[in-house]
Motif scaffolding. Structure first.
Motif, mmCIF file in Angstrom:
data_model
loop_
_atom_site.group_PDB
_atom_site.id
_atom_site.type_symbol
_atom_site.label_atom_id
_atom_site.label_comp_id
_atom_site.label_asym_id
_atom_site.label_seq_id
_atom_site.Cartn_x
_atom_site.Cartn_y
_atom_site.Cartn_z
ATOM 1 N N THR A 173 32.690 33.280 34.048
ATOM 2 C CA THR A 173 31.772 34.303 33.564
ATOM 3 C C THR A 173 30.837 34.805 34.655
ATOM 4 O O THR A 173 30.326 35.917 34.564
ATOM 5 C CB THR A 173 30.980 33.767 32.350
ATOM 6 O OG1 THR A 173 30.474 34.882 31.633
ATOM 7 C CG2 THR A 173 29.838 32.864 32.777
ATOM 8 N N CYS A 174 30.620 34.008 35.695
ATOM 9 C CA CYS A 174 29.702 34.406 36.772
ATOM 10 C C CYS A 174 30.272 35.589 37.532
ATOM 11 O O CYS A 174 31.444 35.583 37.889
ATOM 12 C CB CYS A 174 29.497 33.242 37.734
ATOM 13 S SG CYS A 174 28.538 33.685 39.190
ATOM 14 N N LYS A 175 29.445 36.572 37.805
ATOM 15 C CA LYS A 175 29.950 37.743 38.535
ATOM 16 C C LYS A 175 30.350 37.385 39.961
ATOM 17 O O LYS A 175 31.084 38.111 40.599
ATOM 18 C CB LYS A 175 28.916 38.873 38.514
ATOM 19 C CG LYS A 175 27.814 38.767 39.551
ATOM 20 C CD LYS A 175 26.981 40.027 39.543
ATOM 21 C CE LYS A 175 25.954 40.062 40.648
ATOM 22 N NZ LYS A 175 26.479 40.076 42.015
ATOM 23 N N ASN A 176 29.849 36.255 40.447
ATOM 24 C CA ASN A 176 30.174 35.804 41.803
ATOM 25 C C ASN A 176 31.178 34.652 41.818
ATOM 26 O O ASN A 176 31.403 34.054 42.857
ATOM 27 C CB ASN A 176 28.909 35.347 42.527
ATOM 28 C CG ASN A 176 27.784 36.358 42.442
ATOM 29 O OD1 ASN A 176 28.029 37.546 42.553
ATOM 30 N ND2 ASN A 176 26.570 35.891 42.216
ATOM 31 N N THR A 222 21.812 35.128 37.638
ATOM 32 C CA THR A 222 21.894 36.081 36.521
ATOM 33 C C THR A 222 21.793 35.365 35.182
ATOM 34 O O THR A 222 21.444 35.966 34.180
ATOM 35 C CB THR A 222 23.218 36.879 36.538
ATOM 36 O OG1 THR A 222 24.294 35.984 36.237
ATOM 37 C CG2 THR A 222 23.464 37.566 37.862
ATOM 38 N N ASN B 88 32.306 38.763 46.681
ATOM 39 C CA ASN B 88 33.447 39.616 46.328
ATOM 40 C C ASN B 88 34.760 38.914 46.622
ATOM 41 O O ASN B 88 35.723 39.057 45.874
ATOM 42 C CB ASN B 88 33.382 40.942 47.090
ATOM 43 C CG ASN B 88 32.324 41.854 46.504
ATOM 44 O OD1 ASN B 88 31.956 41.729 45.340
ATOM 45 N ND2 ASN B 88 31.828 42.764 47.312
ATOM 46 N N ARG B 91 36.247 36.447 43.976
ATOM 47 C CA ARG B 91 37.030 36.930 42.821
ATOM 48 C C ARG B 91 37.890 38.105 43.265
ATOM 49 O O ARG B 91 37.510 39.265 43.088
ATOM 50 C CB ARG B 91 36.107 37.325 41.660
ATOM 51 C CG ARG B 91 36.880 37.914 40.473
ATOM 52 C CD ARG B 91 36.060 37.956 39.198
ATOM 53 N NE ARG B 91 35.700 36.621 38.778
ATOM 54 C CZ ARG B 91 34.599 36.317 38.082
ATOM 55 N NH1 ARG B 91 33.769 37.268 37.724
ATOM 56 N NH2 ARG B 91 34.362 35.081 37.738
ATOM 57 N N LYS B 94 39.900 41.307 39.664
ATOM 58 C CA LYS B 94 38.789 41.514 38.718
ATOM 59 C C LYS B 94 39.311 41.453 37.278
ATOM 60 O O LYS B 94 40.503 41.601 37.024
ATOM 61 C CB LYS B 94 38.141 42.880 38.963
ATOM 62 C CG LYS B 94 37.768 43.156 40.412
ATOM 63 C CD LYS B 94 36.582 42.334 40.876
ATOM 64 C CE LYS B 94 36.312 42.557 42.369
ATOM 65 N NZ LYS B 94 35.877 41.348 43.060
ATOM 66 N N PRO B 98 35.245 43.892 31.629
ATOM 67 C CA PRO B 98 34.076 43.222 32.207
ATOM 68 C C PRO B 98 33.117 42.719 31.119
ATOM 69 O O PRO B 98 33.152 43.207 29.984
ATOM 70 C CB PRO B 98 33.437 44.301 33.061
ATOM 71 C CG PRO B 98 33.950 45.596 32.545
ATOM 72 C CD PRO B 98 35.194 45.348 31.759
ATOM 73 N N ARG B 109 22.507 41.828 37.817
ATOM 74 C CA ARG B 109 23.818 41.938 38.446
ATOM 75 C C ARG B 109 23.851 43.063 39.481
ATOM 76 O O ARG B 109 24.853 43.251 40.158
ATOM 77 C CB ARG B 109 24.907 42.219 37.390
ATOM 78 C CG ARG B 109 25.037 41.156 36.309
ATOM 79 C CD ARG B 109 26.298 41.390 35.481
ATOM 80 N NE ARG B 109 26.397 42.742 34.954
ATOM 81 C CZ ARG B 109 25.875 43.150 33.795
ATOM 82 N NH1 ARG B 109 25.230 42.292 33.035
ATOM 83 N NH2 ARG B 109 26.009 44.393 33.398
#
Lengths: 252, 223
Positions: A173-176, A222, B88, B91, B94, B98, B109
Motif C-alpha cells: 500500500t505504501c507509495k514508496n 504518509t 520509484n 515499484r 505500477k 491506484p 503523497r
C-alpha cells in the motif's frame, strides 16, 4: 439466482512466471453468495476455469482465518480490499454489489517479485528477520514467568507489535513500497522486552541494513501502511525503530 | 551476530533524519522571514521594513546563517530527489487502480511536486529580491527593498506566481512539519497530537501571513 446473490466482472492479473510480462484478464462469475469470502469466490472462479480446461489463477492462501498473512491481493486499489484491519480471507462478498467490476492485482514492489499471477515472493522479509528478528536464549526449560517482571504498558506495546503477520500489505500500500512498518514492528516487539536487550543494538542496525539492501523504498510518513495493516500496527513503531537505529549508531 | 556496517547517512533512516532536520531548519527561517515581512504593516512608507531589510543584509551573523540556509536547502532538495528516484525504483510496475485518498492525504503523497513548485518559485523570488539586494551590497549602495516590493507586487502575474508558491508552501508544511518529528523518532501518545495540531495551525497561519503581503500591496493598501 437465489436472493441477494451477485454477478460480478473480475479483472485479474495473469502472469506466467517472474520473467513474463503479465496483463489483466477479464472473467465473469455468476450467482456469488454474499456470505462467501473473497477467496471462496476465487475458488469458484478457479473451478470454472478448470472445467473449461483453462489454467486456474495462482493465489496465496493458507489459514483462511486471518492469521497466516498469505492472501496477498490488491483489490480495487486497496491491500486486502475495501475494508480496514482485515486480510483477504476475512473480506466477504457482501462488501460488493451485484454488477461490480473488481480489479485484483498482486503486491507491487521490486522486493516482492511476482512468482505467478497473484502470488509474490516475500522471502525478502525472511532475510530481514534472519538478520536480527530473534533472541538468543539458553536451552532448557522455560523459567518461571514471574522471574522477569515486565511493566504492563511495555508488555502491551510489545504484544501489539508482535501481532504483525508479515503479510506485506504495508509494502503493497505504501507509495514508496517501503517495508518500515514491518521492520519496525519486528524491532519493537523485541526492543521493548528484557529478553531482547542483548542483541538490541546490532538488531536495529542489521535489520535496517538488510531492509535497504532488499530494495524497499523509503518512508515518507504518509501513514497509508497503518491504515491498511490487517493487525493495526501503529506508526509509533516506525518512530521507535528510528530511535533504536539512531541510538545504535551512536553506541557503535 | 554479524555486524553489517553501513554509512549512517547512506541508510534509509539516516536520510530520513537528514530530511527532517533540514526541513525543520528551513522552517525556522520562515519564521524570521515572515516577521520581517510583517514590518510593512507599520504602513510608514517602508521605513521599518527597509531598516529590518538593511539589518538582514549587513549583519555578519545573518550572513553566516544565510550560507547555512543555502546548504540546508540544497541538502533538502538534492536528498529529496535521490530518495524519490530510489522510491520509484522500488515499484517498477505500477498498480492499475491506484489507492487514491482512502488511506493517505493527497499532499502527503505529493511532497515532491509541492517541493518542486516551491523551488521554481524560489528562483523567481530570489531573482526579484535577493539578487538586487546583493548587487546593492556588493556595490556599497543603499537598496530600497520596499520600492522593489511595490514594483513587483504591482504586477498581477507576479502576485499569481507568489500565490502558487505560498499555497505550495502551506501544503508542504502541512505534511512536512509533523512528519519531521516522526522521522526524528519523536512519536508519543501525549505530545504527537500537540505537534500535529501545532503544525496544522502553523502551516495555515504562515501561509496566510505570506499571502497577505503581495495581496495587500497589489490592492494598494500599503502606502
Amino acid at each position: 439466482m437465489s436472493h441477494g446473490n451477485m454477478n460480478l466482472t473480475l479483472k485479474v492479473w495473469r502472469q506466467k512466471n517472474t520473467k513474463a510480462t503479465g496483463k489483466l484478464e477479464t472473467y465473469k462469475v455468476t450467482d456469488i453468495s454474499p456470505d462467501m469470502s473473497f477467496l471462496e469466490m476465487f475458488d469458484v472462479l478457479n473451478e470454472q476455469l478448470i472445467n473449461k480446461g483453462e489454467e486456474p489463477i495462482a493465489f496465496d492462501h493458507d489459514c483462511r482465518e486471518g492469521i497466516c498473512g498469505m492472501c496477498s491481493m490488491y483489490i480495487n486499489g486497496r491491500a486486502h480490499g475495501p475494508k480496514s484491519a482485515i486480510t483477504t480471507c476475512q473480506l466477504h462478498m457482501r462488501s460488493f454489489k451485484d454488477g461490480d467490476t473488481i480489479v485484483v492485482e498482486p503486491w507491487r514492489a521490486a522486493a516482492f517479485p511476482v512468482i505467478k499471477d497473484l502470488t509474490v515472493d516475500r522471502s525478502a522479509f525472511d532475510r530481514i528477520i534472519s538478520k536480527g528478528g530473534f533472541i538468543s536464549v539458553n536451552t532448557g526449560n522455560a523459567q518461571d514467568a514471574n522471574c522477569l517482571p515486565i511493566p504492563k504498558p511495555d508488555a502491551d506495546a510489545a504484544f501489539e507489535a508482535a501481532a504483525c503477520i508479515g503479510c506485506g500489505a504495508c509494502v503493497a500500500t505504501c507509495k514508496n513500497s517501503s517495508a518500515m512498518l514491518f521492520v519496525s514492528a519486528k524491532i519493537s516487539q523485541l526492543a521493548l522486552l528484557p529478553q531482547g536487550q542483548v542483541e538490541r543494538t546490532s538488531r536495529a542496525k542489521n535489520m535496517v541494513a538488510q531492509m535497504d539492501e532488499e530494495g524497499f523504498g523509503n518512508c515518507t510518513n504518509t501513514g497509508a501502511c497503518e491504515v491498511e495493516c490487517p493487525k493495526g500496527i501503529s506508526l509509533e513503531n516506525i518512530a521507535r525503530m528510528n530511535r533504536e537505529f539512531f541510538m545504535a549508531n551512536i553506541k557503535e | 551476530m554479524s555486524t553489517t556496517s553501513g554509512k549512517f547517512l547512506q541508510s534509509s533512516l539516516g536520510k530520513k533524519l537528514l530530511m527532517g532536520l533540514t526541513g525543520l531548519f528551513l522552517v525556522s527561517f520562515l519564521i524570521v522571514h515572515v516577521s520581517i515581512n510583517a514590518c510593512i504593516y507599520f504602513n510608514d512608507g517602508g521605513a521599518t521594513f527597509n531598516a529590518a531589510a538593511h539589518f538582514m543584509a549587513h549583519n555578519p551573523v545573518i550572513r553566516v546563517v544565510e550560507i547555512g540556509l543555502f546548504i540546508g536547502l540544497i541538502l533538502h532538495a538534492v536528498q529529496a530527489l535521490m530518495l524519490t528516484m530510489q522510491n520509484n525504483k522500488a515499484r517498477p510496475v505500477k498498480y492499475a487502480v491506484p489507492a487514491g485518498n482512502v488511506s493517505s492525504k493527497w499532499y502527503s503523497r505529493s511532497m515532491g511536486i509541492l517541493g518542486s513548485l516551491l523551488l521554481l518559485f524560489l528562483v523567481v523570488h530570489l531573482a526579484n529580491f535577493w539578487v538586487p539586494t546583493k548587487q546593492a551590497v556588493f556595490n556599497d549602495m543603499e537598496h530600497d527593498t520596499f520600492a522593489g516590493l511595490k514594483e513587483v507586487f504591482s504586477k498581477w502575474y507576479f502576485v499569481g506566481v507568489y500565490m502558487v508558491g505560498v499555497i505550495s508552501l502551506g501544503y508542504h508544511l502541512l505534511h512536512g512539519f509533523q512528519s519531521a518529528f516522526q522521522s526524528l523518532g519523536l512519536n508519543h501518545k501525549k505530545y504527537t497530537p500537540m505537534i500535529k495540531s501545532f503544525g496544522f495551525w502553523f502551516s495555515i497561519i504562515i501561509t496566510l501571513l505570506f499571502a497577505s503581503m503581495p495581496i495587500t500591496m497589489f490592492l494598494g493598501l500599503i502606502k
